[in-house]
Design a protein around this motif. Sequence first.
Motif, PDB file in Angstrom:
ATOM      1  N   GLY A   1      -7.598  -1.162 -10.379  1.00  0.00           N
ATOM      2  CA  GLY A   1      -7.244  -1.724  -9.075  1.00  0.00           C
ATOM      3  C   GLY A   1      -8.475  -2.001  -8.227  1.00  0.00           C
TER       4      GLY A   1
ATOM      5  N   TYR B   1      -3.267  -2.199  -9.315  1.00  0.00           N
ATOM      6  CA  TYR B   1      -3.053  -0.754  -9.507  1.00  0.00           C
ATOM      7  C   TYR B   1      -1.633  -0.500  -9.995  1.00  0.00           C
ATOM      8  CZ  TYR B   1      -2.472   4.206  -8.617  1.00  0.00           C
ATOM      9  OH  TYR B   1      -2.198   5.543  -8.763  1.00  0.00           O
TER      10      TYR B   1
ATOM     11  N   ARG C   1       2.341   1.669  -3.404  1.00  0.00           N
ATOM     12  CA  ARG C   1       1.316   2.206  -4.309  1.00  0.00           C
ATOM     13  C   ARG C   1       1.130   3.704  -4.087  1.00  0.00           C
ATOM     14  NH1 ARG C   1      -5.173   0.679  -4.405  1.00  0.00           N
ATOM     15  NH2 ARG C   1      -5.841   2.660  -5.356  1.00  0.00           N
TER      16      ARG C   1
ATOM     17  N   HIS D   1      -3.993  -3.419  -4.738  1.00  0.00           N
ATOM     18  CA  HIS D   1      -2.711  -2.710  -4.835  1.00  0.00           C
ATOM     19  C   HIS D   1      -1.875  -3.236  -5.997  1.00  0.00           C
ATOM     20  CE1 HIS D   1      -3.775  -0.727  -1.246  1.00  0.00           C
ATOM     21  NE2 HIS D   1      -3.322  -1.624  -0.342  1.00  0.00           N
TER      22      HIS D   1
ATOM     23  N   ARG E   1      -7.606  -6.747  -0.701  1.00  0.00           N
ATOM     24  CA  ARG E   1      -6.952  -5.434  -0.715  1.00  0.00           C
ATOM     25  C   ARG E   1      -5.591  -5.531  -1.384  1.00  0.00           C
ATOM     26  NH1 ARG E   1      -8.388  -0.153  -0.556  1.00  0.00           N
ATOM     27  NH2 ARG E   1      -6.842   1.129   0.555  1.00  0.00           N
TER      28      ARG E   1
ATOM     29  N   GLY F   1       0.819  -1.216   0.000  1.00  0.00           N
ATOM     30  CA  GLY F   1       0.000   0.000   0.000  1.00  0.00           C
ATOM     31  C   GLY F   1       0.846   1.256   0.000  1.00  0.00           C
TER      32      GLY F   1
ATOM     33  N   HIS G   1      -6.528   3.451 -10.983  1.00  0.00           N
ATOM     34  CA  HIS G   1      -7.277   3.352  -9.732  1.00  0.00           C
ATOM     35  C   HIS G   1      -8.538   2.497  -9.928  1.00  0.00           C
ATOM     36  CE1 HIS G   1      -8.881   4.539  -5.852  1.00  0.00           C
ATOM     37  NE2 HIS G   1     -10.036   4.857  -6.453  1.00  0.00           N
TER      38      HIS G   1
END
Length: 423
Positions: free
Chosen positions: A106, A123, A10, A120, A116, A7, A103
Amino acid sequence: MAVTVIGLIRFGLSLVFGITVSVLFAGIELTKKNRLVTSVLWVIFLIVQTASWWLLGLELTSKLYPLIIHLPLIVIFSLYFKRPWAISAVSVLSGYLCCQAPHWFGSLAGSTLSSRLAEHIFYIASVSLAYYFLKRYVAGSIRQLMEKSTKSCLFLGGVPLFYYMFDYATIIYTDVLYRGTKWAVHFMPSTVSIFYFVFVIFYYAETQKQNVLQREKDMLDAQFRMAQTEFASLRQLQHNAASYRHDMRHHFALLQGLASKEHMEGIKEYLRTAQADMDAITPIRFCENETVNLILSAFATKAKQWEIMLTIDAKLPDSLPFSDTELCSLLSNALENAIQATKNINDENKRNILLRMYSKNHKLCIDIRNRYQTEPIFHQGLPISKKQGHGFGTKSMAHIVEKHGGVFQFTLKDGWFVFQATA
Protein backbone atom coordinates in the motif's frame (compact mmCIF):
# COMPACT_ATOMS: atom_id res chain seq x y z
CA MET A 1 -14.47 12.36 2.23
CA ALA A 2 -13.85 9.23 0.14
CA VAL A 3 -10.29 9.02 1.45
CA THR A 4 -11.55 9.19 5.04
CA VAL A 5 -14.16 6.47 4.51
CA ILE A 6 -11.70 4.15 2.73
CA GLY A 7 -9.18 4.87 5.47
CA LEU A 8 -11.65 3.79 8.15
CA ILE A 9 -12.45 0.62 6.20
CA ARG A 10 -8.73 -0.11 5.93
CA PHE A 11 -8.29 0.51 9.66
CA GLY A 12 -11.02 -2.03 10.50
CA LEU A 13 -9.99 -4.55 7.83
CA SER A 14 -6.45 -4.62 9.21
CA LEU A 15 -7.83 -5.71 12.60
CA VAL A 16 -10.13 -8.36 11.07
CA PHE A 17 -7.27 -9.68 8.93
CA GLY A 18 -4.90 -9.93 11.92
CA ILE A 19 -7.46 -11.77 14.08
CA THR A 20 -8.47 -14.18 11.30
CA VAL A 21 -4.88 -15.07 10.39
CA SER A 22 -4.05 -15.56 14.08
CA VAL A 23 -6.98 -17.98 14.38
CA LEU A 24 -5.72 -19.94 11.36
CA PHE A 25 -2.17 -20.15 12.73
CA ALA A 26 -3.35 -21.16 16.21
CA GLY A 27 -5.01 -24.27 14.76
CA ILE A 28 -8.46 -23.36 16.06
CA GLU A 29 -10.94 -25.69 14.37
CA LEU A 30 -13.30 -23.70 12.15
CA THR A 31 -16.54 -25.23 13.39
CA LYS A 32 -19.80 -23.34 13.13
CA LYS A 33 -19.52 -22.32 16.78
CA ASN A 34 -15.91 -21.13 16.46
CA ARG A 35 -16.72 -19.14 13.32
CA LEU A 36 -19.48 -17.41 15.27
CA VAL A 37 -17.13 -16.70 18.19
CA THR A 38 -14.52 -15.30 15.79
CA SER A 39 -17.14 -13.02 14.25
CA VAL A 40 -18.11 -11.81 17.73
CA LEU A 41 -14.45 -11.11 18.44
CA TRP A 42 -14.27 -9.02 15.28
CA VAL A 43 -17.19 -6.89 16.43
CA ILE A 44 -15.94 -6.51 20.03
CA PHE A 45 -12.39 -5.55 19.07
CA LEU A 46 -13.63 -3.22 16.31
CA ILE A 47 -15.74 -1.44 18.91
CA VAL A 48 -12.80 -1.26 21.35
CA GLN A 49 -10.46 -0.02 18.60
CA THR A 50 -12.91 2.56 17.29
CA ALA A 51 -13.75 3.82 20.81
CA SER A 52 -10.06 4.16 21.68
CA TRP A 53 -9.37 5.95 18.41
CA TRP A 54 -12.34 8.29 18.95
CA LEU A 55 -11.50 9.10 22.59
CA LEU A 56 -7.69 8.89 22.68
CA GLY A 57 -6.63 9.51 19.09
CA LEU A 58 -4.84 7.32 16.55
CA GLU A 59 -1.33 7.76 17.95
CA LEU A 60 -2.19 6.74 21.53
CA THR A 61 -4.42 3.91 20.26
CA SER A 62 -1.48 2.50 18.29
CA LYS A 63 0.67 2.59 21.41
CA LEU A 64 -2.02 0.85 23.47
CA TYR A 65 -2.63 -1.85 20.82
CA PRO A 66 -0.63 -4.56 22.64
CA LEU A 67 -2.81 -4.09 25.74
CA ILE A 68 -6.23 -3.62 24.16
CA ILE A 69 -5.93 -6.08 21.23
CA HIS A 70 -2.95 -8.44 21.20
CA LEU A 71 -2.75 -9.51 24.86
CA PRO A 72 -6.54 -10.13 25.16
CA LEU A 73 -6.37 -12.24 21.97
CA ILE A 74 -3.61 -14.42 23.44
CA VAL A 75 -5.64 -14.88 26.64
CA ILE A 76 -8.81 -15.78 24.69
CA PHE A 77 -6.95 -18.31 22.52
CA SER A 78 -5.46 -19.94 25.61
CA LEU A 79 -8.41 -19.92 28.01
CA TYR A 80 -11.43 -20.20 25.71
CA PHE A 81 -10.06 -22.13 22.74
CA LYS A 82 -7.72 -24.21 25.00
CA ARG A 83 -4.62 -23.60 22.86
CA PRO A 84 -1.15 -23.73 24.51
CA TRP A 85 0.19 -20.38 25.63
CA ALA A 86 3.22 -20.57 23.35
CA ILE A 87 1.10 -21.34 20.28
CA SER A 88 -1.37 -18.59 21.18
CA ALA A 89 1.37 -15.98 21.55
CA VAL A 90 3.27 -17.01 18.40
CA SER A 91 0.02 -17.05 16.40
CA VAL A 92 -0.87 -13.48 17.37
CA LEU A 93 2.69 -12.27 16.76
CA SER A 94 2.74 -14.01 13.37
CA GLY A 95 -0.62 -12.45 12.50
CA TYR A 96 0.86 -9.03 13.27
CA LEU A 97 3.87 -9.80 11.07
CA CYS A 98 1.59 -10.83 8.18
CA CYS A 99 -0.01 -7.37 8.21
CA GLN A 100 3.29 -5.79 7.19
CA ALA A 101 3.45 -7.02 3.57
CA PRO A 102 0.07 -5.48 2.60
CA HIS A 103 1.14 -2.30 4.43
CA TRP A 104 4.34 -2.16 2.33
CA PHE A 105 2.47 -2.73 -0.95
CA GLY A 106 0.00 0.00 0.00
CA SER A 107 2.79 2.44 0.89
CA LEU A 108 4.62 1.63 -2.34
CA ALA A 109 1.50 2.31 -4.41
CA GLY A 110 0.74 5.50 -2.50
CA SER A 111 4.30 6.84 -3.02
CA THR A 112 4.36 5.86 -6.68
CA LEU A 113 1.00 7.43 -7.50
CA SER A 114 1.29 10.22 -4.91
CA SER A 115 -2.19 9.33 -3.69
CA ARG A 116 -3.42 8.48 -0.21
CA LEU A 117 -6.52 6.91 -1.73
CA ALA A 118 -4.36 4.61 -3.89
CA GLU A 119 -2.44 3.55 -0.77
CA HIS A 120 -5.69 2.50 0.97
CA ILE A 121 -7.06 0.67 -2.09
CA PHE A 122 -3.84 -1.26 -2.73
CA TYR A 123 -3.63 -2.15 0.96
CA ILE A 124 -7.17 -3.58 0.92
CA ALA A 125 -6.44 -5.56 -2.27
CA SER A 126 -3.16 -6.86 -0.83
CA VAL A 127 -4.91 -7.98 2.37
CA SER A 128 -7.39 -10.06 0.36
CA LEU A 129 -4.62 -11.72 -1.68
CA ALA A 130 -2.48 -12.27 1.44
CA TYR A 131 -5.36 -13.97 3.27
CA TYR A 132 -5.98 -16.35 0.34
CA PHE A 133 -2.29 -17.21 0.08
CA LEU A 134 -1.81 -17.70 3.82
CA LYS A 135 -4.91 -19.85 4.25
CA ARG A 136 -4.18 -22.10 1.28
CA TYR A 137 -0.40 -22.49 1.39
CA VAL A 138 1.00 -21.36 4.74
CA ALA A 139 -1.38 -21.88 7.68
CA GLY A 140 -1.26 -25.69 7.62
CA SER A 141 2.53 -25.80 7.69
CA ILE A 142 2.70 -23.21 10.46
CA ARG A 143 0.26 -25.21 12.60
CA GLN A 144 2.19 -28.45 12.16
CA LEU A 145 5.52 -26.82 13.01
CA MET A 146 4.14 -25.15 16.14
CA GLU A 147 2.43 -28.33 17.36
CA LYS A 148 5.50 -30.48 16.68
CA SER A 149 7.30 -29.34 19.84
CA THR A 150 7.63 -26.36 22.16
CA LYS A 151 11.16 -25.84 20.82
CA SER A 152 9.89 -25.69 17.25
CA CYS A 153 7.10 -23.29 18.25
CA LEU A 154 9.46 -20.90 20.05
CA PHE A 155 11.95 -20.95 17.18
CA LEU A 156 9.15 -20.22 14.72
CA GLY A 157 8.04 -17.27 16.86
CA GLY A 158 11.52 -15.72 17.01
CA VAL A 159 11.28 -13.52 13.91
CA PRO A 160 7.69 -12.29 14.63
CA LEU A 161 8.68 -11.50 18.23
CA PHE A 162 11.82 -9.57 17.27
CA TYR A 163 9.97 -7.70 14.55
CA TYR A 164 7.11 -6.86 16.96
CA MET A 165 9.54 -5.44 19.53
CA PHE A 166 11.53 -3.62 16.85
CA ASP A 167 8.43 -2.11 15.23
CA TYR A 168 7.02 -0.76 18.48
CA ALA A 169 10.41 0.43 19.75
CA THR A 170 11.49 2.26 16.60
CA ILE A 171 8.26 3.35 14.90
CA ILE A 172 5.28 3.42 17.25
CA TYR A 173 6.84 4.44 20.60
CA THR A 174 9.67 6.44 18.99
CA ASP A 175 10.68 7.63 15.53
CA VAL A 176 14.22 6.20 15.65
CA LEU A 177 13.82 4.28 12.38
CA TYR A 178 12.48 7.30 10.50
CA ARG A 179 15.46 9.36 11.70
CA GLY A 180 17.73 6.85 9.94
CA THR A 181 19.65 5.77 13.05
CA LYS A 182 22.24 3.25 11.85
CA TRP A 183 21.61 0.53 14.46
CA ALA A 184 17.86 0.65 13.81
CA VAL A 185 18.28 0.42 10.04
CA HIS A 186 20.52 -2.62 10.30
CA PHE A 187 18.65 -4.41 13.12
CA MET A 188 16.02 -6.34 11.15
CA PRO A 189 18.34 -7.43 8.29
CA SER A 190 20.76 -8.71 10.93
CA THR A 191 17.99 -10.50 12.81
CA VAL A 192 16.64 -12.13 9.65
CA SER A 193 20.12 -13.29 8.59
CA ILE A 194 20.82 -14.78 12.04
CA PHE A 195 17.54 -16.69 12.05
CA TYR A 196 18.21 -17.82 8.49
CA PHE A 197 21.48 -19.49 9.46
CA VAL A 198 20.02 -20.93 12.65
CA PHE A 199 17.18 -22.33 10.54
CA VAL A 200 19.71 -23.93 8.16
CA ILE A 201 21.46 -25.60 11.11
CA PHE A 202 18.20 -26.90 12.62
CA TYR A 203 16.89 -28.01 9.25
CA TYR A 204 20.08 -29.92 8.49
CA ALA A 205 20.00 -31.61 11.91
CA GLU A 206 16.36 -32.57 11.43
CA THR A 207 17.10 -33.91 7.94
CA GLN A 208 19.93 -36.05 9.29
CA LYS A 209 17.63 -37.34 12.02
CA GLN A 210 14.98 -38.25 9.47
CA ASN A 211 17.60 -40.04 7.35
CA VAL A 212 18.69 -42.12 10.34
CA LEU A 213 15.09 -43.00 11.14
CA GLN A 214 14.50 -43.99 7.52
CA ARG A 215 17.57 -46.22 7.52
CA GLU A 216 16.40 -47.88 10.72
CA LYS A 217 12.96 -48.37 9.20
CA ASP A 218 14.51 -49.97 6.12
CA MET A 219 16.57 -52.28 8.32
CA LEU A 220 13.51 -53.27 10.36
CA ASP A 221 11.58 -53.94 7.15
CA ALA A 222 14.45 -56.10 5.91
CA GLN A 223 14.47 -58.02 9.20
CA PHE A 224 10.74 -58.56 8.97
CA ARG A 225 11.07 -59.88 5.42
CA MET A 226 13.87 -62.14 6.63
CA ALA A 227 11.58 -63.44 9.38
CA GLN A 228 8.93 -64.19 6.78
CA THR A 229 11.46 -66.12 4.70
CA GLU A 230 12.74 -68.00 7.74
CA PHE A 231 9.25 -68.94 8.78
CA ALA A 232 8.50 -70.17 5.27
CA SER A 233 11.57 -72.41 5.55
CA LEU A 234 10.32 -73.76 8.87
CA ARG A 235 6.96 -74.46 7.28
CA GLN A 236 8.72 -76.37 4.51
CA LEU A 237 10.53 -78.48 7.12
CA GLN A 238 7.20 -79.31 8.70
CA HIS A 239 5.78 -80.23 5.30
CA ASN A 240 8.79 -82.45 4.62
CA ALA A 241 8.28 -84.22 7.95
CA ALA A 242 4.63 -84.82 7.10
CA SER A 243 5.64 -86.24 3.71
CA TYR A 244 8.24 -88.44 5.34
CA ARG A 245 5.67 -89.81 7.75
CA HIS A 246 3.29 -90.40 4.84
CA ASP A 247 5.94 -92.49 3.08
CA MET A 248 6.56 -94.72 6.07
CA ARG A 249 4.88 -97.67 4.28
CA HIS A 250 7.69 -97.60 1.74
CA HIS A 251 10.28 -97.70 4.49
CA PHE A 252 8.51 -100.64 6.13
CA ALA A 253 8.42 -102.47 2.80
CA LEU A 254 12.17 -101.99 2.39
CA LEU A 255 12.82 -103.15 5.96
CA GLN A 256 10.68 -106.23 5.38
CA GLY A 257 12.75 -107.04 2.29
CA LEU A 258 15.99 -106.72 4.24
CA ALA A 259 14.55 -108.83 7.09
CA SER A 260 13.47 -111.59 4.72
CA LYS A 261 17.10 -111.84 3.60
CA GLU A 262 18.22 -111.66 7.24
CA HIS A 263 20.38 -108.67 6.34
CA MET A 264 20.72 -107.28 9.89
CA GLU A 265 23.55 -104.87 9.18
CA GLY A 266 21.55 -103.36 6.32
CA ILE A 267 18.53 -102.95 8.60
CA LYS A 268 20.62 -101.28 11.31
CA GLU A 269 22.25 -98.90 8.85
CA TYR A 270 18.94 -98.01 7.24
CA LEU A 271 17.34 -97.36 10.64
CA ARG A 272 20.24 -95.08 11.66
CA THR A 273 19.90 -93.11 8.42
CA ALA A 274 16.13 -92.86 8.71
CA GLN A 275 16.37 -91.77 12.36
CA ALA A 276 18.88 -89.03 11.45
CA ASP A 277 16.66 -87.83 8.61
CA MET A 278 13.61 -87.74 10.86
CA ASP A 279 15.46 -85.86 13.60
CA ALA A 280 16.68 -83.30 11.08
CA ILE A 281 13.25 -82.43 9.74
CA THR A 282 10.87 -83.15 12.62
CA PRO A 283 10.16 -80.18 14.92
CA ILE A 284 10.31 -80.92 18.65
CA ARG A 285 6.99 -80.34 20.36
CA PHE A 286 7.35 -77.83 23.19
CA CYS A 287 3.79 -76.51 23.47
CA GLU A 288 0.38 -76.43 21.79
CA ASN A 289 1.27 -73.56 19.47
CA GLU A 290 2.51 -74.89 16.15
CA THR A 291 4.36 -71.71 15.12
CA VAL A 292 6.29 -71.48 18.39
CA ASN A 293 7.17 -75.17 18.14
CA LEU A 294 8.71 -74.66 14.71
CA ILE A 295 10.79 -71.67 15.83
CA LEU A 296 11.97 -73.21 19.10
CA SER A 297 12.81 -76.49 17.35
CA ALA A 298 15.03 -74.67 14.84
CA PHE A 299 16.91 -72.77 17.57
CA ALA A 300 17.22 -75.84 19.77
CA THR A 301 19.12 -77.44 16.89
CA LYS A 302 21.27 -74.32 16.42
CA ALA A 303 22.06 -74.14 20.15
CA LYS A 304 23.09 -77.80 20.12
CA GLN A 305 25.50 -77.11 17.25
CA TRP A 306 27.24 -74.47 19.37
CA GLU A 307 27.25 -76.73 22.46
CA ILE A 308 24.88 -74.40 24.27
CA MET A 309 22.45 -75.70 26.88
CA LEU A 310 19.06 -74.26 25.84
CA THR A 311 16.41 -74.98 28.47
CA ILE A 312 12.85 -74.37 27.27
CA ASP A 313 9.69 -74.17 29.35
CA ALA A 314 6.81 -73.21 27.04
CA LYS A 315 3.18 -73.49 28.08
CA LEU A 316 1.22 -71.81 25.31
CA PRO A 317 -2.22 -72.34 23.78
CA ASP A 318 -2.73 -72.98 20.08
CA SER A 319 -3.80 -69.37 19.43
CA LEU A 320 -1.82 -66.22 20.28
CA PRO A 321 -2.47 -62.49 19.54
CA PHE A 322 0.49 -62.36 17.12
CA SER A 323 0.87 -63.15 13.44
CA ASP A 324 3.23 -65.98 12.48
CA THR A 325 5.82 -63.55 11.09
CA GLU A 326 5.65 -61.37 14.24
CA LEU A 327 6.25 -64.43 16.44
CA CYS A 328 9.09 -65.51 14.18
CA SER A 329 10.73 -62.06 14.23
CA LEU A 330 10.29 -61.64 18.00
CA LEU A 331 11.58 -65.07 19.06
CA SER A 332 14.20 -65.38 16.32
CA ASN A 333 15.81 -62.05 17.21
CA ALA A 334 15.75 -62.80 20.94
CA LEU A 335 17.20 -66.32 20.59
CA GLU A 336 19.70 -65.34 17.89
CA ASN A 337 21.05 -62.57 20.14
CA ALA A 338 21.19 -64.99 23.08
CA ILE A 339 23.12 -67.59 21.05
CA GLN A 340 25.54 -64.97 19.66
CA ALA A 341 26.29 -63.74 23.19
CA THR A 342 26.57 -67.22 24.73
CA LYS A 343 28.69 -68.99 22.10
CA ASN A 344 31.63 -66.69 22.87
CA ILE A 345 31.89 -67.87 26.50
CA ASN A 346 35.08 -69.81 27.00
CA ASP A 347 33.73 -72.00 29.80
CA GLU A 348 31.37 -74.48 28.10
CA ASN A 349 29.59 -75.12 31.41
CA LYS A 350 28.39 -71.50 31.41
CA ARG A 351 26.91 -71.57 27.91
CA ASN A 352 23.34 -71.49 29.15
CA ILE A 353 20.12 -70.01 27.81
CA LEU A 354 16.86 -70.21 29.74
CA LEU A 355 13.57 -69.59 27.99
CA ARG A 356 10.19 -69.46 29.67
CA MET A 357 6.96 -68.66 27.83
CA TYR A 358 3.39 -68.80 29.03
CA SER A 359 -0.01 -67.22 28.49
CA LYS A 360 -1.74 -65.22 31.22
CA ASN A 361 -5.00 -63.28 30.86
CA HIS A 362 -4.82 -63.76 27.07
CA LYS A 363 -1.35 -62.15 26.98
CA LEU A 364 1.95 -63.67 25.90
CA CYS A 365 4.62 -63.58 28.62
CA ILE A 366 8.27 -64.13 27.67
CA ASP A 367 11.36 -64.48 29.83
CA ILE A 368 14.63 -65.20 28.00
CA ARG A 369 17.94 -65.02 29.82
CA ASN A 370 21.45 -65.96 28.82
CA ARG A 371 25.01 -65.82 30.10
CA TYR A 372 27.48 -63.51 28.35
CA GLN A 373 31.20 -63.00 27.91
CA THR A 374 31.17 -59.21 27.36
CA GLU A 375 28.76 -57.00 29.28
CA PRO A 376 26.23 -55.36 26.91
CA ILE A 377 26.00 -51.60 26.47
CA PHE A 378 22.58 -49.96 26.88
CA HIS A 379 21.13 -46.82 25.29
CA GLN A 380 17.66 -45.61 26.26
CA GLY A 381 16.81 -49.01 27.72
CA LEU A 382 17.90 -51.02 24.67
CA PRO A 383 21.13 -53.01 24.27
CA ILE A 384 23.17 -51.63 21.38
CA SER A 385 25.89 -53.07 19.17
CA LYS A 386 29.05 -51.32 18.02
CA LYS A 387 29.11 -53.39 14.83
CA GLN A 388 27.92 -51.67 11.65
CA GLY A 389 24.46 -52.83 10.59
CA HIS A 390 23.74 -54.54 13.92
CA GLY A 391 21.48 -53.56 16.81
CA PHE A 392 18.21 -53.53 14.86
CA GLY A 393 17.01 -56.85 16.26
CA THR A 394 16.20 -55.43 19.68
CA LYS A 395 14.44 -52.45 18.08
CA SER A 396 12.35 -54.85 16.01
CA MET A 397 11.45 -56.79 19.18
CA ALA A 398 10.49 -53.60 21.00
CA HIS A 399 8.40 -52.44 18.02
CA ILE A 400 6.41 -55.70 17.90
CA VAL A 401 5.72 -55.69 21.65
CA GLU A 402 4.67 -52.02 21.66
CA LYS A 403 2.50 -52.58 18.57
CA HIS A 404 0.39 -54.97 20.65
CA GLY A 405 0.18 -52.57 23.60
CA GLY A 406 2.70 -54.55 25.65
CA VAL A 407 5.68 -53.72 27.84
CA PHE A 408 9.26 -55.02 27.79
CA GLN A 409 12.60 -54.58 29.49
CA PHE A 410 16.22 -55.58 28.97
CA THR A 411 18.23 -55.96 32.18
CA LEU A 412 21.38 -57.50 33.65
CA LYS A 413 20.90 -59.63 36.76
CA ASP A 414 23.47 -61.81 38.57
CA GLY A 415 25.50 -62.46 35.44
CA TRP A 416 22.45 -63.03 33.22
CA PHE A 417 21.22 -60.89 30.36
CA VAL A 418 17.42 -60.86 30.70
CA PHE A 419 14.72 -60.00 28.18
CA GLN A 420 11.17 -59.91 29.57
CA ALA A 421 8.01 -58.93 27.71
CA THR A 422 4.25 -59.08 28.16
CA ALA A 423 1.91 -58.34 25.25
